[in-house]
Design an enzyme around this catalytic site. Structure first.
Site, mmCIF file in Angstrom:
data_model
loop_
_atom_site.group_PDB
_atom_site.id
_atom_site.type_symbol
_atom_site.label_atom_id
_atom_site.label_comp_id
_atom_site.label_asym_id
_atom_site.label_seq_id
_atom_site.Cartn_x
_atom_site.Cartn_y
_atom_site.Cartn_z
ATOM 1 N N CYS A 222 -10.859 0.034 3.552
ATOM 2 C CA CYS A 222 -9.464 -0.123 3.119
ATOM 3 C C CYS A 222 -8.907 1.261 2.827
ATOM 4 O O CYS A 222 -9.555 2.062 2.156
ATOM 5 C CB CYS A 222 -9.381 -0.999 1.866
ATOM 6 S SG CYS A 222 -7.682 -1.232 1.290
ATOM 7 N N LEU A 223 -7.708 1.526 3.330
ATOM 8 C CA LEU A 223 -7.098 2.839 3.132
ATOM 9 C C LEU A 223 -6.821 3.114 1.654
ATOM 10 O O LEU A 223 -6.664 4.273 1.274
ATOM 11 C CB LEU A 223 -5.797 2.940 3.944
ATOM 12 C CG LEU A 223 -5.985 2.887 5.471
ATOM 13 C CD1 LEU A 223 -4.634 2.756 6.160
ATOM 14 C CD2 LEU A 223 -6.732 4.122 5.973
ATOM 15 N N HIS B 3 -7.335 -9.568 5.465
ATOM 16 C CA HIS B 3 -7.344 -8.388 4.584
ATOM 17 C C HIS B 3 -5.914 -8.003 4.188
ATOM 18 O O HIS B 3 -5.621 -7.783 3.010
ATOM 19 C CB HIS B 3 -8.061 -7.242 5.325
ATOM 20 C CG HIS B 3 -8.099 -5.938 4.597
ATOM 21 N ND1 HIS B 3 -9.267 -5.389 4.106
ATOM 22 C CD2 HIS B 3 -7.109 -5.048 4.280
ATOM 23 C CE1 HIS B 3 -8.981 -4.230 3.520
ATOM 24 N NE2 HIS B 3 -7.686 -3.995 3.613
ATOM 25 N N GLU B 4 -5.017 -7.944 5.178
ATOM 26 C CA GLU B 4 -3.628 -7.542 4.892
ATOM 27 C C GLU B 4 -2.912 -8.618 4.083
ATOM 28 O O GLU B 4 -2.132 -8.303 3.176
ATOM 29 C CB GLU B 4 -2.849 -7.265 6.184
ATOM 30 C CG GLU B 4 -3.433 -6.224 7.117
ATOM 31 C CD GLU B 4 -3.796 -4.911 6.450
ATOM 32 O OE1 GLU B 4 -3.278 -4.610 5.356
ATOM 33 O OE2 GLU B 4 -4.627 -4.181 7.021
ATOM 34 N N GLN C 133 0.817 -1.226 0.000
ATOM 35 C CA GLN C 133 0.000 0.000 0.000
ATOM 36 C C GLN C 133 0.847 1.271 0.000
ATOM 37 O O GLN C 133 0.332 2.348 -0.294
ATOM 38 C CB GLN C 133 -0.938 0.024 1.221
ATOM 39 C CG GLN C 133 -2.031 -1.027 1.140
ATOM 40 C CD GLN C 133 -2.970 -0.932 2.327
ATOM 41 O OE1 GLN C 133 -2.660 -1.424 3.403
ATOM 42 N NE2 GLN C 133 -4.109 -0.292 2.140
HETATM 43 O O1 GNR Z 1 -8.261 0.540 8.547
HETATM 44 C C1 GNR Z 1 -8.721 -0.522 8.153
HETATM 45 N N1 GNR Z 1 -9.825 -1.018 8.736
HETATM 46 C C2 GNR Z 1 -10.331 -2.289 8.520
HETATM 47 C C3 GNR Z 1 -11.604 -2.573 8.987
HETATM 48 C C4 GNR Z 1 -12.142 -3.813 8.805
HETATM 49 C C5 GNR Z 1 -11.408 -4.785 8.157
HETATM 50 C C6 GNR Z 1 -10.162 -4.522 7.661
HETATM 51 C C7 GNR Z 1 -9.614 -3.276 7.846
HETATM 52 S S1 GNR Z 1 -8.022 -2.939 7.267
HETATM 53 C C8 GNR Z 1 -8.073 -1.221 7.017
HETATM 54 C C9 GNR Z 1 -6.707 -0.661 6.703
HETATM 55 C C10 GNR Z 1 -6.219 -1.212 5.375
HETATM 56 O O2 GNR Z 1 -6.608 -0.844 4.304
HETATM 57 N N2 GNR Z 1 -5.344 -2.175 5.437
HETATM 58 O O3 GNR Z 1 -4.907 -2.757 4.316
HETATM 59 NI NI NI Z 2 -6.492 -2.480 2.836
#
Ligand code: GNR
Ligand code: NI
Length: 171
Positions: free
Chosen positions: A93-94, A135-136, A51
């Site tokens: 997701c950021l 997710h990561e 990212q």
């Molecule tokens: O900030 C984030 N919040 C989040 C909320 C629920 C499930 C996954 C996440 S990850 C995300 C940050 C991000 O984009 N990480 O890749």
């Molecule tokens: Ni993300």
């Protein structure tokens, strides 16, 4: 230490498969420090190296609430070795500012990784931590949350993102 800029969809670097880290060098330690700072500044629950445009298998997560002491975890070369159960979690997701959608995930995971000192550890997680790990870990393989949505939800999410991006370009 520095706050790095976070790449937004559809940046192609978010689609690369990240490479394993051989040795935790001082450069990797410095990268981890930047990732922590960038994640806390965002703020986000987690941040994966791709990212910020670094194609390495590394992410940081802190699931502590605002009024709780920080619980930072660093995962280097992570492998999800067990998944169990199913949960729908409302994720953000950021790299998709403004997009929030329910995603199907395993309820519990076991992950093996190296910590910031290069020591192997294994962790069993549930709740937000389990979801964040999945997710990561997806980011390390170039997989994004929109890939795990139905065609309809994806279309709505991408339209919302486009609208937001157009607004911030005009601002
Ligand atoms: O900030 C984030 N919040 C989040 C909320 C629920 C499930 C996954 C996440 S990850 C995300 C940050 C991000 O984009 N990480 O890749
Ligand atoms: Ni993300």
């Amino acid at each position: 230490m520095a706050i790095r800029s976070i790449l937004h969809y559809p940046d192609k670097r978010l689609r690369e498969k990240a490479q394993p880290i051989d040795v935790v060098t001082p450069e990797i330690v410095a990268l981890i420090e930047d990732m922590k700072e960038t994640m806390y500044a965002a703020p986000g629950v987690g941040l994966a190296a791709p990212q910020i445009g670094v194609a390495l298998r590394l992410f940081v997560i802190d699931t502590a609430g605002d009024d709780e002491p920080s619980e930072l975890c660093v995962f280097i070369n992570p492998e999800i070795v067990a998944r169990d159960g199913e949960v729908l979690w409302n994720e953000g997701c950021l790299s998709f500012p403004g997009v929030h959608e329910e995603i199907d995930r395993a309820e519990r995971v076991t992950v093996r990784a190296l910590d910031e000192r290069g020591r192997a550890f294994e962790l069993e997680a549930d709740g937000l931590l389990a979801v964040a790990i999945q997710h990561e870990n997806d980011h390390l393989d170039g997989v994004l949350m929109v890939d795990r949505m139905s065609v309809l939800k994806r279309r709505l999410a991408l339209r919302k993102l486009q609208k937001k991006q157009a607004e911030s370009a005009n601002a």
